[in-house]
Design a protein around this motif. Structure first.
Motif, mmCIF file in Angstrom:
data_model
loop_
_atom_site.group_PDB
_atom_site.id
_atom_site.type_symbol
_atom_site.label_atom_id
_atom_site.label_comp_id
_atom_site.label_asym_id
_atom_site.label_seq_id
_atom_site.Cartn_x
_atom_site.Cartn_y
_atom_site.Cartn_z
ATOM 1 N N ALA A 174 0.823 -1.212 0.000
ATOM 2 C CA ALA A 174 0.000 0.000 0.000
ATOM 3 C C ALA A 174 0.856 1.262 0.000
ATOM 4 O O ALA A 174 0.481 2.287 -0.580
ATOM 5 C CB ALA A 174 -0.936 -0.006 1.212
ATOM 6 N N VAL A 175 2.026 1.207 0.652
ATOM 7 C CA VAL A 175 2.939 2.350 0.654
ATOM 8 C C VAL A 175 3.691 2.439 -0.672
ATOM 9 O O VAL A 175 3.935 3.527 -1.200
ATOM 10 C CB VAL A 175 3.939 2.232 1.830
ATOM 11 C CG1 VAL A 175 5.010 3.314 1.731
ATOM 12 C CG2 VAL A 175 3.204 2.352 3.153
ATOM 13 N N LEU A 176 4.051 1.289 -1.229
ATOM 14 C CA LEU A 176 4.867 1.249 -2.439
ATOM 15 C C LEU A 176 4.091 1.630 -3.698
ATOM 16 O O LEU A 176 4.658 2.209 -4.634
ATOM 17 C CB LEU A 176 5.448 -0.160 -2.607
ATOM 18 C CG LEU A 176 6.438 -0.401 -3.749
ATOM 19 C CD1 LEU A 176 7.696 0.453 -3.551
ATOM 20 C CD2 LEU A 176 6.803 -1.884 -3.824
ATOM 21 N N LEU A 177 2.778 1.353 -3.718
ATOM 22 C CA LEU A 177 2.001 1.506 -4.945
ATOM 23 C C LEU A 177 2.001 2.929 -5.515
ATOM 24 O O LEU A 177 2.169 3.088 -6.738
ATOM 25 C CB LEU A 177 0.564 1.021 -4.718
ATOM 26 C CG LEU A 177 -0.301 0.847 -5.974
ATOM 27 C CD1 LEU A 177 0.373 -0.081 -6.973
ATOM 28 C CD2 LEU A 177 -1.685 0.332 -5.601
ATOM 29 N N PRO A 178 1.805 3.996 -4.713
ATOM 30 C CA PRO A 178 1.860 5.342 -5.309
ATOM 31 C C PRO A 178 3.177 5.636 -6.010
ATOM 32 O O PRO A 178 3.196 6.262 -7.076
ATOM 33 C CB PRO A 178 1.659 6.270 -4.092
ATOM 34 C CG PRO A 178 0.907 5.440 -3.115
ATOM 35 C CD PRO A 178 1.437 4.049 -3.283
ATOM 36 N N LEU A 179 4.288 5.166 -5.418
ATOM 37 C CA LEU A 179 5.593 5.353 -6.054
ATOM 38 C C LEU A 179 5.647 4.626 -7.393
ATOM 39 O O LEU A 179 6.118 5.183 -8.400
ATOM 40 C CB LEU A 179 6.699 4.851 -5.132
ATOM 41 C CG LEU A 179 8.116 4.888 -5.728
ATOM 42 C CD1 LEU A 179 8.613 6.312 -5.841
ATOM 43 C CD2 LEU A 179 9.068 4.053 -4.878
ATOM 44 N N LEU A 180 5.159 3.390 -7.438
ATOM 45 C CA LEU A 180 5.193 2.610 -8.670
ATOM 46 C C LEU A 180 4.329 3.237 -9.757
ATOM 47 O O LEU A 180 4.703 3.237 -10.939
ATOM 48 C CB LEU A 180 4.722 1.178 -8.396
ATOM 49 C CG LEU A 180 5.635 0.332 -7.494
ATOM 50 C CD1 LEU A 180 5.049 -1.056 -7.307
ATOM 51 C CD2 LEU A 180 7.041 0.254 -8.069
ATOM 52 N N VAL A 181 3.177 3.793 -9.357
ATOM 53 C CA VAL A 181 2.329 4.499 -10.326
ATOM 54 C C VAL A 181 3.096 5.673 -10.922
ATOM 55 O O VAL A 181 3.074 5.917 -12.138
ATOM 56 C CB VAL A 181 1.027 4.986 -9.664
ATOM 57 C CG1 VAL A 181 0.254 5.906 -10.609
ATOM 58 C CG2 VAL A 181 0.152 3.797 -9.280
ATOM 59 N N GLY A 182 3.814 6.405 -10.069
ATOM 60 C CA GLY A 182 4.626 7.520 -10.547
ATOM 61 C C GLY A 182 5.727 7.070 -11.483
ATOM 62 O O GLY A 182 5.992 7.716 -12.508
ATOM 63 N N VAL A 183 6.386 5.949 -11.158
ATOM 64 C CA VAL A 183 7.444 5.419 -12.022
ATOM 65 C C VAL A 183 6.888 5.086 -13.402
ATOM 66 O O VAL A 183 7.498 5.415 -14.433
ATOM 67 C CB VAL A 183 8.089 4.174 -11.388
ATOM 68 C CG1 VAL A 183 9.035 3.499 -12.379
ATOM 69 C CG2 VAL A 183 8.850 4.553 -10.115
ATOM 70 N N VAL A 184 5.722 4.458 -13.436
ATOM 71 C CA VAL A 184 5.103 4.101 -14.726
ATOM 72 C C VAL A 184 4.779 5.348 -15.529
ATOM 73 O O VAL A 184 5.083 5.445 -16.728
ATOM 74 C CB VAL A 184 3.836 3.255 -14.494
ATOM 75 C CG1 VAL A 184 3.076 3.064 -15.812
ATOM 76 C CG2 VAL A 184 4.196 1.903 -13.893
ATOM 77 N N ILE A 185 4.153 6.352 -14.879
ATOM 78 C CA ILE A 185 3.804 7.600 -15.574
ATOM 79 C C ILE A 185 5.058 8.269 -16.131
ATOM 80 O O ILE A 185 5.098 8.700 -17.291
ATOM 81 C CB ILE A 185 3.063 8.563 -14.620
ATOM 82 C CG1 ILE A 185 1.689 8.006 -14.264
ATOM 83 C CG2 ILE A 185 2.927 9.958 -15.252
ATOM 84 C CD1 ILE A 185 0.965 8.804 -13.198
ATOM 85 N N GLY A 186 6.087 8.363 -15.289
ATOM 86 C CA GLY A 186 7.307 9.042 -15.698
ATOM 87 C C GLY A 186 8.026 8.368 -16.848
ATOM 88 O O GLY A 186 8.632 9.036 -17.691
ATOM 89 N N ASN A 187 7.968 7.043 -16.895
ATOM 90 C CA ASN A 187 8.636 6.325 -17.969
ATOM 91 C C ASN A 187 7.805 6.265 -19.242
ATOM 92 O O ASN A 187 8.350 6.055 -20.328
ATOM 93 C CB ASN A 187 8.992 4.904 -17.510
ATOM 94 C CG ASN A 187 10.228 4.875 -16.629
ATOM 95 O OD1 ASN A 187 11.344 4.766 -17.106
ATOM 96 N ND2 ASN A 187 10.030 5.000 -15.330
ATOM 97 N N LEU A 188 6.499 6.483 -19.128
ATOM 98 C CA LEU A 188 5.645 6.525 -20.308
ATOM 99 C C LEU A 188 5.644 7.892 -20.974
ATOM 100 O O LEU A 188 5.583 8.000 -22.205
ATOM 101 C CB LEU A 188 4.202 6.139 -19.933
ATOM 102 C CG LEU A 188 3.944 4.671 -19.594
ATOM 103 C CD1 LEU A 188 2.491 4.488 -19.161
ATOM 104 C CD2 LEU A 188 4.264 3.771 -20.782
ATOM 105 N N ASP A 189 5.724 8.954 -20.141
ATOM 106 C CA ASP A 189 5.595 10.312 -20.688
ATOM 107 C C ASP A 189 6.437 11.283 -19.861
ATOM 108 O O ASP A 189 6.039 11.674 -18.759
ATOM 109 C CB ASP A 189 4.120 10.733 -20.668
ATOM 110 C CG ASP A 189 3.873 12.077 -21.346
ATOM 111 O OD1 ASP A 189 4.852 12.753 -21.709
ATOM 112 O OD2 ASP A 189 2.698 12.449 -21.512
#
Length: 327
Positions: A174-189
């Protein structure tokens, strides 16, 4: 009125001043902002949400190539802080007096206070002095939340056994998920990542104020001099060793020192340990108030200590040399 200029002159001012203002209000007029609606949502209850958003934005700046440094820093912070707290707790157990105390401190309080760090404080300080992979190390620090690592130390020392429910893998996810969402967004765009990153620093004073609304200065009085001593030890020992360790590795030493705090949720550790093992009953109450005093003491003292260390670093180029893309 030069509010920003004044805050910039104070070490960690964007974080420590709002935090102390919030703590003052919570201590002397606790219901002033607890009036419901948007007021209470922003000024009292927003810290978790804003920290999660801050973490997501930090994630947008992490590429898959640099993710390894975040993991390395996070694991290093987690392990060294636990090792220091556990070692000092063992020393306290070995040299405790007839009342089971060492320097007036319950060994249980030492372990719980020194192994469990204030994540919000770390995020604020890493946000001001560190770079994105320093902020992204935070989810690994969340593994220290609660009584689990305290129980690990006590179990190693033979003081108690493990109990069910002391660690939840889902809490880490639950703590890690917001960071992972950010990583995905940043690497996509990268354009989206740059747009999000522009506003990240503006979150700090708001979640710092909300964190302050969870601090009551009366905890220092209840914990007494021994509780204050525990807070000072936590800042100087865990923060100081973190500084030296990170500098030796070649990472930003200010980030290492930013772990020198006690989390608010550590206050509940003695009760959890007591529920698992009744033999801790004689010291559980004392340990609780000492930990509470350490929470408040570290929240006040750590930013000041960080400011002092930052000034010392300026003689050798400051934190900037650790925050360049090649470090």
């Amino acid at each position: 009125m030069k509010i920003k200029a004044t805050l910039d002159r104070i070490p960690g001012g964007m974080m420590v001043v709002p935090l102390l203002v919030g703590a003052c209000i919570n201590t002397f007029a606790p219901n002033a902002l607890r009036i419901g609606g948007f007021t209470e949502a922003l000024f009292v209850n927003s810290s978790s949400t804003l920290i999660a958003l801050f973490l997501l934005i930090a994630g947008t700046q992490i590429t898959f190539k640099t993710a390894g440094s975040s993991v390395g820093k996070g694991v290093t912070l987690l392990v060294f802080k636990w090792a220091i707290g556990a070692l000092l707790g063992l020393i306290a157990i070995m040299f405790a007096d007839s009342n089971g105390l060492f320097l007036g401190l319950a060994p249980l309080a030492i372990i719980a206070a020194m192994t469990n760090s204030n994540g919000g404080l770390y995020i604020a300080l890493a946000g001001q002095y560190g770079k994105e992979d320093d902020k992204a190390a935070y989810p690994f620090l969340a593994l220290s939340d609660g009584p689990f690592l305290t129980m690990v130390a006590l179990s190693i020392f033979g003081a108690m056994g493990f109990a069910n429910g002391m660690f939840s893998p889902m809490s880490f996810v639950a703590v890690l998920l917001p960071l992972l969402v950010g990583v995905v967004i940043g690497n996509l765009d990268r354009d989206m990542a740059d747009w999000l990153h522009k506003g990240s620093d503006k979150l700090v004073p708001f979640f710092a104020f909300s964190l302050g609304m969870g601090i009551n200065f009366s905890s220092i009085i209840q914990g007494g001099l021994s509780g204050i001593l525990l807070g000072v030890m936590t800042v100087l020992i865990t923060g100081g060793i973190g500084f030296l360790l990170f500098r030796a590795i070649g990472w930003n030493p200010i980030v290492g020192a930013s772990e020198g705090s006690t989390a608010g949720n550590a206050v509940g550790t003695p009760a959890a340990i007591l529920a698992a093992n009744a033999s801790f009953a004689p010291i559980a109450e004392l340990a609780t108030v000492q930990i509470a005093a350490s929470v408040v003491t570290t929240a006040i003292l750590l930013p000041i200590f960080i400011g002092f260390l930052s000034k010392r670093l300026e003689k050798s180029g400051g934190v900037a040399k650790y925050n360049n893309p090649t470090s």
